[in-house]
Design a protein around this motif. Structure first.
Motif, PDB file in Angstrom:
ATOM      1  N   ILE A  13      41.149  73.818 -40.885  1.00 63.13           N
ATOM      2  CA  ILE A  13      40.400  72.576 -41.063  1.00 63.13           C
ATOM      3  C   ILE A  13      40.097  72.380 -42.535  1.00 63.13           C
ATOM      4  CG2 ILE A  13      38.132  73.650 -40.661  1.00 63.13           C
ATOM      5  CD1 ILE A  13      37.474  70.957 -39.083  1.00 63.13           C
ATOM      6  N   GLY A  14      40.137  71.135 -42.965  1.00 62.29           N
ATOM      7  CA  GLY A  14      39.869  70.854 -44.362  1.00 62.29           C
ATOM      8  C   GLY A  14      39.505  69.405 -44.607  1.00 62.29           C
ATOM      9  N   ILE A  15      39.207  69.139 -45.867  1.00 64.20           N
ATOM     10  CA  ILE A  15      38.725  67.820 -46.279  1.00 64.20           C
ATOM     11  C   ILE A  15      39.605  67.260 -47.387  1.00 64.20           C
ATOM     12  CG2 ILE A  15      36.788  66.529 -47.247  1.00 64.20           C
ATOM     13  CD1 ILE A  15      34.909  68.641 -46.114  1.00 64.20           C
ATOM     14  N   LEU A  16      39.933  65.988 -47.255  1.00 64.66           N
ATOM     15  CA  LEU A  16      40.661  65.249 -48.275  1.00 64.66           C
ATOM     16  C   LEU A  16      39.647  64.584 -49.205  1.00 64.66           C
ATOM     17  CD1 LEU A  16      43.291  63.938 -49.398  1.00 64.66           C
ATOM     18  CD2 LEU A  16      42.984  62.156 -47.667  1.00 64.66           C
ATOM     19  N   ASN A  17      39.670  64.949 -50.469  1.00 60.65           N
ATOM     20  CA  ASN A  17      38.777  64.385 -51.487  1.00 60.65           C
ATOM     21  C   ASN A  17      37.307  64.479 -51.106  1.00 60.65           C
ATOM     22  OD1 ASN A  17      40.827  63.645 -53.334  1.00 60.65           O
ATOM     23  ND2 ASN A  17      41.290  61.866 -52.066  1.00 60.65           N
ATOM     24  N   PRO A  76      52.018  74.052 -41.936  1.00 59.09           N
ATOM     25  CA  PRO A  76      52.810  74.977 -41.120  1.00 59.09           C
ATOM     26  C   PRO A  76      53.756  74.215 -40.196  1.00 59.09           C
ATOM     27  CG  PRO A  76      50.505  75.633 -41.130  1.00 59.09           C
ATOM     28  CD  PRO A  76      50.580  74.282 -41.795  1.00 59.09           C
ATOM     29  N   LYS A  77      54.997  74.680 -40.105  1.00 53.02           N
ATOM     30  CA  LYS A  77      56.038  73.968 -39.351  1.00 53.02           C
ATOM     31  C   LYS A  77      55.688  73.764 -37.884  1.00 53.02           C
ATOM     32  CE  LYS A  77      58.991  73.733 -42.780  1.00 53.02           C
ATOM     33  NZ  LYS A  77      58.684  72.726 -43.745  1.00 53.02           N
ATOM     34  N   SER A  78      54.958  74.675 -37.293  1.00 51.50           N
ATOM     35  CA  SER A  78      54.678  74.568 -35.861  1.00 51.50           C
ATOM     36  C   SER A  78      53.343  73.890 -35.555  1.00 51.50           C
ATOM     37  CB  SER A  78      54.689  75.959 -35.232  1.00 51.50           C
ATOM     38  OG  SER A  78      53.655  76.750 -35.789  1.00 51.50           O
ATOM     39  N   ALA A  79      52.653  73.434 -36.576  1.00 47.13           N
ATOM     40  CA  ALA A  79      51.320  72.855 -36.367  1.00 47.13           C
ATOM     41  C   ALA A  79      51.369  71.332 -36.336  1.00 47.13           C
ATOM     42  CB  ALA A  79      50.370  73.302 -37.469  1.00 47.13           C
ATOM     43  N   LEU A  80      50.465  70.759 -35.560  1.00 44.82           N
ATOM     44  CA  LEU A  80      50.282  69.310 -35.560  1.00 44.82           C
ATOM     45  C   LEU A  80      49.140  68.962 -36.502  1.00 44.82           C
ATOM     46  CD1 LEU A  80      50.633  68.425 -31.769  1.00 44.82           C
ATOM     47  CD2 LEU A  80      52.329  68.183 -33.582  1.00 44.82           C
ATOM     48  N   LEU A  81      49.342  67.934 -37.301  1.00 40.10           N
ATOM     49  CA  LEU A  81      48.288  67.446 -38.182  1.00 40.10           C
ATOM     50  C   LEU A  81      47.436  66.465 -37.386  1.00 40.10           C
ATOM     51  CD1 LEU A  81      46.918  67.233 -40.930  1.00 40.10           C
ATOM     52  CD2 LEU A  81      48.608  65.483 -41.556  1.00 40.10           C
ATOM     53  N   ILE A  82      46.158  66.807 -37.230  1.00 43.82           N
ATOM     54  CA  ILE A  82      45.223  65.992 -36.465  1.00 43.82           C
ATOM     55  C   ILE A  82      44.253  65.344 -37.452  1.00 43.82           C
ATOM     56  CG2 ILE A  82      43.559  65.926 -34.570  1.00 43.82           C
ATOM     57  CD1 ILE A  82      46.331  67.066 -33.761  1.00 43.82           C
ATOM     58  N   GLU A  94      36.656  62.905 -26.595  1.00 45.13           N
ATOM     59  CA  GLU A  94      36.088  63.271 -25.301  1.00 45.13           C
ATOM     60  C   GLU A  94      37.152  63.637 -24.264  1.00 45.13           C
ATOM     61  OE1 GLU A  94      33.271  60.881 -27.667  1.00 45.13           O
ATOM     62  OE2 GLU A  94      35.349  60.533 -27.089  1.00 45.13           O
ATOM     63  N   THR A  95      38.362  63.051 -24.370  1.00 47.99           N
ATOM     64  CA  THR A  95      39.435  63.345 -23.421  1.00 47.99           C
ATOM     65  C   THR A  95      40.644  64.003 -24.082  1.00 47.99           C
ATOM     66  OG1 THR A  95      40.333  61.105 -23.703  1.00 47.99           O
ATOM     67  CG2 THR A  95      38.781  61.461 -21.871  1.00 47.99           C
ATOM     68  N   PHE A  96      40.560  64.284 -25.365  1.00 49.47           N
ATOM     69  CA  PHE A  96      41.673  64.848 -26.130  1.00 49.47           C
ATOM     70  C   PHE A  96      41.916  66.299 -25.742  1.00 49.47           C
ATOM     71  CE2 PHE A  96      43.120  66.943 -30.157  1.00 49.47           C
ATOM     72  CZ  PHE A  96      44.387  66.370 -30.193  1.00 49.47           C
ATOM     73  N   GLN A  97      43.188  66.672 -25.617  1.00 49.91           N
ATOM     74  CA  GLN A  97      43.567  68.064 -25.378  1.00 49.91           C
ATOM     75  C   GLN A  97      44.096  68.628 -26.690  1.00 49.91           C
ATOM     76  OE1 GLN A  97      46.222  67.413 -21.915  1.00 49.91           O
ATOM     77  NE2 GLN A  97      44.770  68.748 -20.856  1.00 49.91           N
ATOM     78  N   HIS A  98      43.421  69.626 -27.201  1.00 49.53           N
ATOM     79  CA  HIS A  98      43.766  70.212 -28.494  1.00 49.53           C
ATOM     80  C   HIS A  98      45.045  71.033 -28.405  1.00 49.53           C
ATOM     81  CE1 HIS A  98      39.858  69.297 -30.410  1.00 49.53           C
ATOM     82  NE2 HIS A  98      39.422  69.363 -29.158  1.00 49.53           N
ATOM     83  N   PRO A  99      45.954  70.848 -29.372  1.00 48.45           N
ATOM     84  CA  PRO A  99      47.168  71.670 -29.382  1.00 48.45           C
ATOM     85  C   PRO A  99      46.845  73.101 -29.820  1.00 48.45           C
ATOM     86  CG  PRO A  99      47.123  70.232 -31.294  1.00 48.45           C
ATOM     87  CD  PRO A  99      45.941  69.865 -30.444  1.00 48.45           C
ATOM     88  N   ARG A 100      47.658  74.029 -29.399  1.00 49.14           N
ATOM     89  CA  ARG A 100      47.432  75.438 -29.758  1.00 49.14           C
ATOM     90  C   ARG A 100      47.489  75.651 -31.261  1.00 49.14           C
ATOM     91  NH1 ARG A 100      49.884  77.506 -24.780  1.00 49.14           N
ATOM     92  NH2 ARG A 100      48.053  77.898 -23.500  1.00 49.14           N
ATOM     93  N   ARG A 101      48.397  74.957 -31.921  1.00 41.24           N
ATOM     94  CA  ARG A 101      48.566  75.116 -33.367  1.00 41.24           C
ATOM     95  C   ARG A 101      48.245  73.777 -34.020  1.00 41.24           C
ATOM     96  NH1 ARG A 101      51.941  77.904 -30.425  1.00 41.24           N
ATOM     97  NH2 ARG A 101      53.411  76.203 -30.212  1.00 41.24           N
ATOM     98  N   ALA A 102      47.104  73.719 -34.705  1.00 37.95           N
ATOM     99  CA  ALA A 102      46.635  72.453 -35.254  1.00 37.95           C
ATOM    100  C   ALA A 102      46.040  72.634 -36.646  1.00 37.95           C
ATOM    101  CB  ALA A 102      45.573  71.846 -34.333  1.00 37.95           C
ATOM    102  N   HIS A 122      49.990  63.456 -37.098  1.00 37.98           N
ATOM    103  CA  HIS A 122      50.709  63.413 -35.825  1.00 37.98           C
ATOM    104  C   HIS A 122      49.850  62.754 -34.753  1.00 37.98           C
ATOM    105  CE1 HIS A 122      52.708  66.905 -37.869  1.00 37.98           C
ATOM    106  NE2 HIS A 122      53.721  66.104 -37.599  1.00 37.98           N
ATOM    107  N   ILE A 123      48.552  63.001 -34.836  1.00 41.31           N
ATOM    108  CA  ILE A 123      47.594  62.445 -33.882  1.00 41.31           C
ATOM    109  C   ILE A 123      46.316  62.109 -34.650  1.00 41.31           C
ATOM    110  CG2 ILE A 123      46.214  62.912 -31.797  1.00 41.31           C
ATOM    111  CD1 ILE A 123      48.321  65.095 -31.103  1.00 41.31           C
ATOM    112  N   LEU A 124      45.675  61.022 -34.288  1.00 41.46           N
ATOM    113  CA  LEU A 124      44.350  60.692 -34.803  1.00 41.46           C
ATOM    114  C   LEU A 124      43.359  60.841 -33.662  1.00 41.46           C
ATOM    115  CD1 LEU A 124      45.060  57.408 -36.827  1.00 41.46           C
ATOM    116  CD2 LEU A 124      44.629  59.692 -37.769  1.00 41.46           C
TER     117      LEU A 124
END
Length: 154
Positions: A13-17, A76-82, A94-102, A122-124
């Motif tokens: 997890i991180g922050i842009l600016n 990381p190649k296998s991660a989704l950018l959320i 509230e209904t989002f299913q978190h990917p294993r690699r995010a 990849h997902i907002l």
């Protein structure tokens, strides 16, 4: 013990600016408590801050990227950018299913995510809130949601 690589997961997890140094420290403390694998910042607004009282920067990998493009090249190649952003195309947390690699990306409180970051996510996701929240609080809510729901294979 047998490890199934398909079952393993991680998140960063991180922050842009990021605007306020205290917010970074609070987010990092939450990340350490919620099991993040790494933390990061993008942009030139980062400064060492006293609010990282758990010294998360020394306890898990910390990465800094000068630009979003630099960060995106190292995703990381296998991660989704959320992307976490109030946006009409965002899925409700509230209904989002978190990917294993995010990799979760939050924007600064005064500007949010850049148009490029929104486009390349990849997902907002967003969650119900009357007004925008402090970035460290928003990130902590997302990580707590992940820890309560678990993850799925995407």
């Amino acid at each position: 013990m047998v490890v199934d690589n398909l079952e393993q997961g991680y998140f960063g997890i991180g922050i842009l600016n990021g605007k306020t140094p205290a917010n970074l420290g609070v987010l990092w403390r939450s990340a350490q408590n919620m099991g993040a694998s790494f933390i990061f910042t993008i942009g030139n607004r980062y400064h060492k801050q006293a609010s990282d009282t758990h010294k998360a920067v020394g306890a898990m990998p910390y990465f800094h990227y000068d630009t979003f493009e630099d960060f995106y090249r190292h995703l990381p190649k296998s991660a989704l950018l959320i992307g976490v952003e109030l946006n009409e195309n965002a899925k409700p947390l509230e209904t989002f299913q978190h990917p294993r690699r995010a990799v979760y990306l939050l924007g600064a409180e005064d500007h949010g995510l850049s148009n490029e970051a929104i486009k390349k996510s990849h997902i907002l996701v967003q969650f119900k809130s009357t007004y925008s929240l402090n970035v460290a609080v928003a990130g902590s809510i997302v990580m707590y949601d992940r820890s309560m729901k678990g993850t799925v294979i995407y």
